[in-house]
Design an enzyme around this catalytic site. Sequence first.
Site, short mmCIF file in Angstrom:
data_model
loop_
_atom_site.label_atom_id
_atom_site.label_comp_id
_atom_site.label_asym_id
_atom_site.label_seq_id
_atom_site.Cartn_x
_atom_site.Cartn_y
_atom_site.Cartn_z
N ALA A 51 0.80 -1.24 0.00
CA ALA A 51 0.00 0.00 0.00
C ALA A 51 0.83 1.28 0.00
O ALA A 51 0.25 2.37 0.02
CB ALA A 51 -1.02 0.04 1.14
N ALA A 52 2.17 1.18 -0.05
CA ALA A 52 2.95 2.42 -0.11
C ALA A 52 2.69 3.16 -1.43
O ALA A 52 2.47 4.38 -1.44
CB ALA A 52 4.44 2.12 0.03
N GLY A 53 2.67 2.41 -2.54
CA GLY A 53 2.36 3.03 -3.84
C GLY A 53 0.95 3.58 -3.86
O GLY A 53 0.69 4.66 -4.41
N ASP A 54 0.00 2.85 -3.28
CA ASP A 54 -1.39 3.32 -3.23
C ASP A 54 -1.49 4.62 -2.42
O ASP A 54 -2.26 5.52 -2.76
CB ASP A 54 -2.30 2.27 -2.58
CG ASP A 54 -2.36 0.99 -3.40
OD1 ASP A 54 -2.23 1.06 -4.63
OD2 ASP A 54 -2.54 -0.09 -2.79
O1 RIB Z 1 -1.35 -2.36 -3.66
C1 RIB Z 1 -1.51 -3.20 -2.54
C2 RIB Z 1 -2.77 -3.99 -2.67
O2 RIB Z 1 -2.68 -4.83 -3.79
C3 RIB Z 1 -3.04 -4.91 -1.52
O3 RIB Z 1 -3.74 -4.28 -0.47
C4 RIB Z 1 -3.80 -6.06 -2.16
O4 RIB Z 1 -5.13 -6.11 -1.82
C5 RIB Z 1 -3.62 -5.87 -3.67
O5 RIB Z 1 -4.75 -5.43 -4.27
#
Ligand code: RIB
Length: 308
Positions: free
Chosen positions: A249-252
């Site tokens: 989730a760092a990129g998100d």
């Molecule tokens: O980008 C991270 C996410 O990728 C995770 O939370 C997982 O669910 C996948 O979708």
Amino acid sequence: MHNVVVFGSLNMDLAIESERMPKQGETIPGWGFFVNAGGKGANQAVAAAKSGVPTYLIGAVGNDAFGDQLVSGLAGYGVRVDEVFRAGSTETGVAVVLRAQGDNRIILSPGANHALGIDEVNSGLDMLARKGDVFLAQLECDLDTTVEALKSARERGMHTMINLAPPREIPAEAWSYIDTVCVNETECEAVCGIYPDDEDSVRSALEALVALGPKTAIVTLGGRGSAALADGRFIRQEAQRVKVADTTAAGDTFIGVIAAAQVSGLSIEEGMRWASCAAGITASRVGAQQSIPTAVEVDTYLKEVCNE
Ligand code: RIB
């Protein structure tokens, strides 16, 4: 203030850590198994909402316990979930996250994330979309629906952003609906054939991405920071130096904060500075949505650790 409207995936992440990744046919010991809320769309929505901007998610979960937990968790983080649908015939998306030495590998069962068609997305946009809002998508939902959704959002005067993750080819017409494209190193290579491993290739890759149609291209480079080409301007942002615990989730986080910065009227330079700091904090913690910092945490970090 304008809104961030995310169309994207919700997954329950089943995460386990080990010393290294298993080889083919091998069973190895692991530890620290935990279940936590994830999904690229939901994570990006959480990052935008925790940045303090009004954020809506259009997506789908199954009619099951994971779906209930994901929806209530998002609401707790301040994401508006009225347009998260219940798919009766399929289960909630699940991601199996293998973590080793600060990196991860993910196996995804999309489930309900592939259940939405353009009619459901449009009914969400009818309720939410206003000219000047940001529309943000990724590639964990149905591809045809995602392309049609980008077109619809663009026709409504929204600023359209896409994170091409996980990487897959998108139809050529889709590029004409995209204002801002965000990729990491491997997604960058998959999309434009250039792996951004030094400053020259970073610039070449950004130029190649912009040549496909978007006004702005952003590439995240892990510990080497991030770079953008925006309206012909090249921007470079260093990464925060943190002790990495889990990059999930760092990129998100980076992308959600960029979306929030766009609706807040910040410059791309300022947005990337905040996004980089927020992504660094996420990587220093374990888990997906639970590790994403609030705007107050990012502000404190910039003042206390970066002396800004
Ligand atoms: O980008 C991270 C996410 O990728 C995770 O939370 C997982 O669910 C996948 O979708």
